[in-house]
Structures are given as C-alpha cells and as structure tokens.
Design a protein around this motif. Structure first.
Motif, short mmCIF file in Angstrom:
data_model
loop_
_atom_site.label_atom_id
_atom_site.label_comp_id
_atom_site.label_asym_id
_atom_site.label_seq_id
_atom_site.Cartn_x
_atom_site.Cartn_y
_atom_site.Cartn_z
N SER A 89 -2.06 5.14 -3.91
CA SER A 89 -2.89 6.17 -3.96
C SER A 89 -2.14 7.61 -3.85
O SER A 89 -0.83 7.26 -3.71
CB SER A 89 -3.71 6.42 -2.79
OG SER A 89 -3.07 5.91 -1.62
N TYR B 273 -0.92 -1.58 -4.70
CA TYR B 273 -2.05 -0.58 -4.49
C TYR B 273 -1.33 1.06 -4.31
O TYR B 273 -1.14 1.21 -3.26
CB TYR B 273 -3.10 -0.88 -3.64
CG TYR B 273 -4.26 0.11 -3.41
CD1 TYR B 273 -5.29 0.31 -4.39
CD2 TYR B 273 -4.13 0.96 -2.49
CE1 TYR B 273 -6.15 0.91 -4.22
CE2 TYR B 273 -5.24 1.94 -2.57
CZ TYR B 273 -6.29 1.97 -3.35
OH TYR B 273 -7.22 2.79 -3.18
N GLN C 222 -11.28 -1.17 -1.92
CA GLN C 222 -10.30 -1.53 -3.05
C GLN C 222 -9.23 -2.42 -2.43
O GLN C 222 -8.84 -3.41 -3.08
CB GLN C 222 -9.71 -0.26 -3.65
CG GLN C 222 -10.86 0.42 -4.54
CD GLN C 222 -10.20 1.42 -5.40
OE1 GLN C 222 -8.94 1.23 -6.17
NE2 GLN C 222 -10.47 2.67 -5.46
N VAL C 223 -8.65 -2.23 -1.32
CA VAL C 223 -7.62 -3.11 -0.71
C VAL C 223 -8.46 -4.38 -0.52
O VAL C 223 -7.91 -5.49 -0.74
CB VAL C 223 -7.15 -2.51 0.76
CG1 VAL C 223 -6.34 -3.69 1.34
CG2 VAL C 223 -6.50 -1.28 0.46
N LEU D 246 -8.77 -6.41 -3.59
CA LEU D 246 -7.53 -7.03 -4.04
C LEU D 246 -7.19 -8.01 -3.28
O LEU D 246 -6.86 -9.34 -3.78
CB LEU D 246 -6.30 -5.93 -3.80
CG LEU D 246 -6.33 -4.87 -5.00
CD1 LEU D 246 -5.21 -3.91 -4.65
CD2 LEU D 246 -5.72 -5.64 -6.25
N PRO E 141 -5.34 4.74 1.46
CA PRO E 141 -5.83 3.89 0.51
C PRO E 141 -7.39 3.65 0.87
O PRO E 141 -7.79 3.81 1.81
CB PRO E 141 -4.93 2.54 1.09
CG PRO E 141 -4.58 2.80 2.54
CD PRO E 141 -4.24 4.43 2.55
N LEU F 4 1.04 -1.14 -0.03
CA LEU F 4 0.14 0.14 -0.02
C LEU F 4 0.84 1.11 -0.07
O LEU F 4 1.56 1.59 0.85
CB LEU F 4 -0.70 -0.07 1.21
CG LEU F 4 -1.73 -1.39 1.33
CD1 LEU F 4 -2.62 -1.23 2.59
CD2 LEU F 4 -2.58 -1.70 0.20
#
Length: 386
Positions: A122, A120, A132-133, A136, A128, A97
């Motif tokens: 941002s 991921y 969406q985390v 994934l 983050p 992240l």
C-alpha cells in the motif's frame, strides 16, 4: 535550556547538536558515561549485565517465561534478517505487508535467501487494507508466515499490528514483526499478538547507542527453527543455544554498547517504562505538529495514523524555500533533522524520540521560525505552502 537563535544553538547535555532523527539519536550523559569502562566479554560482571538486559527486553513486550531475547551484533537490519532467515524455512512462503522502505528491505532479504514471498503493498501514507490481507490469506493457503512493520519510519505511520496478528492467528500463520522504531514507546504485547518473533534495537526508543539489535522470540517457535538459517552469524537458534550452555556470545559482543543499554534500561524503567517514555514522545509529537502546522507546514499523515516517533512533512512549494538552506540553518542552531524517503511526495522528517523534552521541541519550533525569516518566508501558513 535557552531558546535557540542563530547565536545560541541548542545542544544536548554533552554539548552535541540534538538529533531529531529515527536513530541514532540524542542520548543521556549517563548512558554515554556507561561506555567509559572496558569489559571482558567473558567476565562474570559483564555476563550478569547482559543477562539482565536480555530479561528486561522480553518483559517490555510482556514476554516473561514464554519468550526469550536473542541479541544480534549489529544494527536493526541485522536482527530483521536474522529473524526472517531463521524463522522462515526453505519451503516457507511469507506474506509481506509493505508500505515503506523497511518492508521493501525485508523483501530483498527474503529474495537473497531464496524464500518465496507474496507481497501486499500500500502507499507509504496508507495502512494495509485488512479485508484484502484476509483475502490473501484465505486464497493462498501455502503462506506460512506474515511479516509486518509496526512503525514504518519512511512516513511515521503506525500499522494495525494487533489486527494483523489476529488474522495471522486465525489462519494459523507465524507472525513476524519488525517493531524497530516503536519498541519501548508504543504498547506491544507479544503473547496477545501471538507473535513468534519481534525485532528491535538498542538505539531507538530505548535511548541506547547503535550496535546491538535483538529478536524477542517465542521459545517454542525458536526451537522449531533448527536447520532454517542461511548464515552462521545470523542463526538465532545457534546464538540462543550458546547462551543457554555458556551464558556467552558465540562471537565478540559490543560490550560498551551493552553496558550503555543496561544503563538506558534503568533510565527507561525510572521514567515509567512504555507508558512514561511513550507519554513524553507523544507530547513531543503534539508540540511538533502543532508548532509546524502553525508555521504553515503540512504533515503527511492524519492523526489516527501518526506514530509518536517521527513526523513527515510535505515539502513547501514556496519559491524561496530551499531544503538544504533549511536543513543547514537548523543544524547551525543545534537541530539535526532527516530528509524524506517517500515516493508519494517530496518531504522531510523530524523525529520525536531520544533524550528530547518539551523545552527542546519548543526550541526547535522557534528555530524553524528563525530560519524561515532568514529565508524571507514570513506571515501566515499560506505563505509557506504557496
């Protein structure tokens, strides 16, 4: 301390300029004095000091019993690389992240070590997106580890590590946390996060000096890292086993740095631990943001995202504002700040940590006002922002 002007620069207890940076930072006279002695690395007194330091570091994140502290000779990045290359096996895959330079650095470490990653990313001013985390993690069952940065000092943003840790636990992934810039000032409970490892260093919120970093490891998770390490010197398990068997470092330790950290931890406890140290930093941060905003500077982050560690300000667009002049003017007055590292905006950064109190922060605001007058930038906020 008197209010600074061009004739009366601010200084630390030992006469040095004040370091308003994310580290190295201004330390107390007594921490410096702790380095005035020479220690044999195999001396019983030094071994006792080191043992006390390692035990207290684990306690700061509520890791007593289940966690051990493994020190690493070097800056914080040494500990991060030791954590990543010790905990992630060759067949592992890490969800990184990233919202700043330190997440990117972790990616480079894993690439060099030949570890597979899923990124991921941002923006530097954006945490983050947890949905969406989770997506994934759900869509990529081959992920074995999740890595996050607690306070990303590229911007000063505080990332939602409790929620990230909960997601890692939900999907049965190992959670690895870079807590370098927040350890000791922002509450952190390693067992509650179900973190396998947490990294930090001596020269941030603990107010020691540079030269020692460390990884607070869940004991069972550390034991399972046998054979993962890609280097000898950064093998956390080998380092820890040597401590268990001999009480000593495998290779020469930074004895003076450890003695200074021992003193710094005594001062940390006397200030009230995380609550007391964090409270002072939060007050420093409040004074900084209020004062700079009143002078027309714009913080990058919204209140809810700002950690009380370092504050990023957008670069003013006033035609007479010159950052080098601004930086040099503050340094002449006894305050050392930091240039920005953002890609989203031109910026500079001012730290809130170290042996800095309300008087020094208010002195900084007075010095900023003085430098702006010197640059012939006066008046209300709009005059600075243009």
């Amino acid at each position: 301390m008197t209010q600074p002007s061009a004739l009366t620069p601010a200084v630390s207890e030992t006469g040095d300029p004040l370091l308003l940076t994310p580290g190295p930072l201004t330390t107390s006279r007594t921490v410096k004095a702790a380095m005035m002695h020479d220690w044999g690395s195999r001396d019983a007194r030094f071994i006792s000091i080191n043992h006390a330091v390692l035990a207290q570091l684990a306690e700061i994140v509520h890791g007593e019993g289940a966690y051990v502290t493994v020190p690493v000779q070097g800056s914080g990045s040494f500990a991060v690389e030791a954590m990543l290359t010790s905990f992630v096996p060759r067949a592992g895959k890490v969800l990184l992240l990233i919202n700043g330079a330190y997440g990117l650095r972790a990616k480079r470490m894993l690439d060099i070590a030949g570890r597979e990653t899923v990124v991921y990313a941002s923006a530097e001013d954006t945490p983050p997106d947890l949905a969406q985390v989770e997506a994934l993690l759900r869509q990529t069952p081959s992920i074995t580890h999740v890595f996050a940065v607690h306070c990303e000092t590229t911007s000063g943003i505080l990332n939602p590590v409790a929620e990230i840790g909960a997601l890692a636990a939900k999907y049965k992934k190992s959670f690895l946390l870079d807590a370098m810039s927040a350890f000791g000032a922002v509450p952190l409970n390693a067992p509650a996060l179900q973190a396998d490892a947490v990294t930090a260093s001596s020269n941030k919120c603990l107010e020691g000096v540079p030269g020692l970093s460390f990884v607070v490891c869940r004991r069972e998770a550390l034991a399972a890292t046998q054979g993962n390490a890609t280097t000898l010197v950064l093998d956390l398990l080998d380092q820890w086993r040597n401590f268990e068997s001999t009480g000593q470092y495998r290779f020469t330790p930074p004895t003076h740095v450890i003695a200074a950290l021992h003193q710094a931890l005594d001062e940390f406890a006397a200030e009230g631990g995380v609550e007391g140290r964090g409270g002072r930093y939060r007050n420093n941060c409040r004074i900084l943001i209020e004062g700079m905003t009143a002078l027309g500077f714009e913080p990058l982050l919204k209140d809810g995202l700002q950690a009380p560690i370092i504050v990023t300000f957008r670069m003013p667009k006033h035609p007479r504002f010159d950052f080098q002049h601004f930086y040099d003017g503050l340094k002449t007055r006894g305050f050392v700040i930091y240039p920005g590292k953002l890609t989203v905006a031109e910026s500079f950064r001012i730290g809130c940590i170290g042996r800095i109190h309300e008087t020094e922060m208010r002195g900084l605001i007075a010095a900023v006002h003085d430098v702006l007058k010197e640059m012939e930038i006066t008046g209300v906020a709009d005059a600075v922002r243009s």
